[in-house]
Design an enzyme around this catalytic site. Sequence first.
Site, PDB file in Angstrom:
ATOM      1  N   LYS A 104       2.990  -4.314 -13.417  1.00 37.46           N
ATOM      2  CA  LYS A 104       4.072  -5.188 -12.938  1.00 37.46           C
ATOM      3  C   LYS A 104       4.052  -6.511 -13.675  1.00 37.46           C
ATOM      4  O   LYS A 104       5.101  -7.044 -14.044  1.00 37.46           O
ATOM      5  CB  LYS A 104       3.963  -5.394 -11.428  1.00 37.46           C
ATOM      6  N   LYS A 147       6.716   9.230 -13.361  1.00 35.97           N
ATOM      7  CA  LYS A 147       6.972   9.710 -12.004  1.00 35.97           C
ATOM      8  C   LYS A 147       8.380   9.353 -11.528  1.00 35.97           C
ATOM      9  O   LYS A 147       9.024   8.468 -12.095  1.00 35.97           O
ATOM     10  CB  LYS A 147       5.937   9.111 -11.053  1.00 35.97           C
ATOM     11  N   LYS A 154      12.245   4.269  -8.405  1.00 36.44           N
ATOM     12  CA  LYS A 154      13.567   3.666  -8.279  1.00 36.44           C
ATOM     13  C   LYS A 154      13.906   2.904  -9.553  1.00 36.44           C
ATOM     14  O   LYS A 154      13.743   1.705  -9.619  1.00 36.44           O
ATOM     15  CB  LYS A 154      13.594   2.730  -7.081  1.00 36.44           C
TER      16      LYS A 154
HETATM   17  P1  TYM Z   1       5.884   3.036  -2.118  1.00 37.27           P
HETATM   18  O1  TYM Z   1       6.872   2.442  -1.189  1.00 37.27           O
HETATM   19  O2  TYM Z   1       5.998   2.743  -3.566  1.00 37.27           O
HETATM   20  O3  TYM Z   1       5.873   4.596  -1.971  1.00 37.27           O
HETATM   21  C1  TYM Z   1       5.735   5.204  -0.706  1.00 37.27           C
HETATM   22  C2  TYM Z   1       4.944   6.486  -0.792  1.00 37.27           C
HETATM   23  O4  TYM Z   1       5.582   7.405  -1.674  1.00 37.27           O
HETATM   24  C3  TYM Z   1       4.652   7.858  -2.640  1.00 37.27           C
HETATM   25  N1  TYM Z   1       5.356   8.110  -3.906  1.00 37.27           N
HETATM   26  C4  TYM Z   1       5.230   9.235  -4.619  1.00 37.27           C
HETATM   27  N2  TYM Z   1       4.508  10.355  -4.400  1.00 37.27           N
HETATM   28  C5  TYM Z   1       4.612  11.346  -5.317  1.00 37.27           C
HETATM   29  N3  TYM Z   1       5.409  11.285  -6.403  1.00 37.27           N
HETATM   30  C6  TYM Z   1       6.160  10.183  -6.655  1.00 37.27           C
HETATM   31  N4  TYM Z   1       6.953  10.151  -7.707  1.00 37.27           N
HETATM   32  C7  TYM Z   1       6.079   9.088  -5.743  1.00 37.27           C
HETATM   33  N5  TYM Z   1       6.675   7.866  -5.680  1.00 37.27           N
HETATM   34  C8  TYM Z   1       6.206   7.284  -4.547  1.00 37.27           C
HETATM   35  C9  TYM Z   1       3.632   6.737  -2.771  1.00 37.27           C
HETATM   36  O5  TYM Z   1       2.416   7.222  -3.278  1.00 37.27           O
HETATM   37  C10 TYM Z   1       3.532   6.266  -1.341  1.00 37.27           C
HETATM   38  O6  TYM Z   1       2.627   7.080  -0.619  1.00 37.27           O
HETATM   39  N6  TYM Z   1       1.780   0.287  -1.553  1.00 37.27           N
HETATM   40  C11 TYM Z   1       2.566   1.331  -0.943  1.00 37.27           C
HETATM   41  C12 TYM Z   1       3.011   0.999   0.466  1.00 37.27           C
HETATM   42  C13 TYM Z   1       1.898   0.627   1.381  1.00 37.27           C
HETATM   43  C14 TYM Z   1       0.918   1.491   1.910  1.00 37.27           C
HETATM   44  C15 TYM Z   1       0.068   0.671   2.716  1.00 37.27           C
HETATM   45  C16 TYM Z   1       0.666   2.850   1.802  1.00 37.27           C
HETATM   46  C17 TYM Z   1       1.658  -0.635   1.838  1.00 37.27           C
HETATM   47  N7  TYM Z   1       0.556  -0.598   2.654  1.00 37.27           N
HETATM   48  C18 TYM Z   1      -0.995   1.201   3.420  1.00 37.27           C
HETATM   49  C19 TYM Z   1      -0.432   3.372   2.492  1.00 37.27           C
HETATM   50  C20 TYM Z   1      -1.241   2.568   3.299  1.00 37.27           C
HETATM   51  C21 TYM Z   1       3.796   1.555  -1.804  1.00 37.27           C
HETATM   52  O7  TYM Z   1       4.214   0.695  -2.519  1.00 37.27           O
HETATM   53  O8  TYM Z   1       4.396   2.716  -1.602  1.00 37.27           O
END
Ligand code: TYM
Length: 361
Positions: free
Chosen positions: A114, A227, A230
Site C-alpha cells: 500500500k 487475486k 476491488k
Molecule cells: P478484506 O475486507 O480485504 O477481505 C475480507 C475477506 O475476504 C478475503 N478475500 C479473499 N479470499 C480469497 N480470495 C480473494 N481474492 C480474496 N479477497 C479477499 C480476505 O482474506 C478476508 O478474509 N484485514 C481484513 C479485515 C479484518 C479482519 C480482522 C479479518 C479486520 N480485522 C480480524 C479477520 C480478523 C481485510 O482487509 O479483509
Amino acid sequence: MEKKKIVVSGIRPTGNIHLGNYFGAIRNFVRMQDEYQCYFFIADYHSLTTHPHPEHLRQNVKQILATYVACGMDPEKVAIYVQSDLPETAELYLILNMNVYLGELMRCTSFKEKAKQYWGQLRKELVEDLSSGEGQEEKAGKAEKEGNKAHVSAGLLTYPTLMAADILIHKADFVPVGKDQEQHLEMTRAFAHRFNSVYGVDCFGQPQAFNFGENLIKIPGLDGSGKMGKSESGNNAIFLTDEDAVIRKKIMRATTDSGPVEMNQQKPEAIANLFQLVRVLCGEEAFREFDAAYNRCDIRYGDMKKQLAEDTIKFVSPFRARIGEILSDDAFLEKIRRQGQEKARESAVRTVREVRGIIGF
Ligand code: TYM
C-alpha cells in the site's frame, strides 16, 4: 458441556462483496456458525485508512450487514456487529501497540504494497526516512498538496495491530480468512505471545487462520494476474450484486491467450486463473473436461467462458435478490446490528477488564 471454540472474522466496508470475499471468508462464516461461538463484524475502523466519505461509509456498512444475512448468517446464532460499535477494540489496539515494533510493522507485506501504491517512486525514500526519522515534514507538506491519499498514515502502518485487537478481544481460536490475511494472523500470534510474556500471564491464546478442509484460498481475478479484488474499474471482480448482463460481459472479457501450442503444456497465469474459477463455480467435472481439452490442445475458451458465465449467474443471482430485499428493511438491519453489538460487547468488556487489571490500571 464442553465450551465452544471461538471464531472471529471481519470484512472492510469498502464496496460490494466479491466472489473472493465470499469463498475466502463468508462461506466459512456460514459453515462455522452452528459449531462454534462466532463473532463476525464489519471493519469500519480499518476502512478509515482509505478516507471514505461519511455517507459512503454508512451505506457500505449497511451493504455488508445485508450481505452477511443474505449469505446465510443467522443473527440469532452469531454476533454480527460493527467494529466501531465496540470501542473496547480501540483501547486494546492502543495497549497492544505499546509492545509492537516499528520494524515488524514496516516489514508487513500489505503495508509495503500500500505504501508503494501511495508513494510511487518516493517509496524507497519514505521507508528509509521512516527508519531514520528524517525528511518527514517536507514530504508530508508535498503529499498534502497531492491530496490526503498521498499520505502513508500511522493507521495504515498499525493496521495489523488493530486486526490483532479485533481477534484477541474475543480470545479467538479460529479466524476464517483468505490467503492474503495469513501474515496478519502470524503477527496477531506474535503480539499475543508478546503481551503474555511482557506481563508474565497466560491471557491470550494463539489464534489460527482457518478454511474448511483445505489450505487458505485465493480466488483469482479476471484480468489475468493476481487475486480478485476491488480494482479501479471493477472489471477484475464479480460482485454478489452484479446484474446477469454485467457478469456475462466481465467473464467474456476475461484475459486469455491464443491457446496452447503443445500437448499438456503448463498453463500461463491468466489461463490457470480462469480454470480455477471454473473449478469453484462450475464444479470438478466441468473443470476436468475443460482441462482435458486444454491438454489435447482443442480448448475453446469461448465455450468455457460461456459456461463459467452461466454458472456464475446461477450462483450470484439469488444472493443479489436477497441483498436487495434485506437492504430495503432498515429497521431489521438496525435490530441485528444492536443485537450483535450487545453480544460482542459482553466478551469485549470482559477481556479489556482483564487486560487493564494485568497492566495495573
Ligand atoms: P478484506 O475486507 O480485504 O477481505 C475480507 C475477506 O475476504 C478475503 N478475500 C479473499 N479470499 C480469497 N480470495 C480473494 N481474492 C480474496 N479477497 C479477499 C480476505 O482474506 C478476508 O478474509 N484485514 C481484513 C479485515 C479484518 C479482519 C480482522 C479479518 C479486520 N480485522 C480480524 C479477520 C480478523 C481485510 O482487509 O479483509
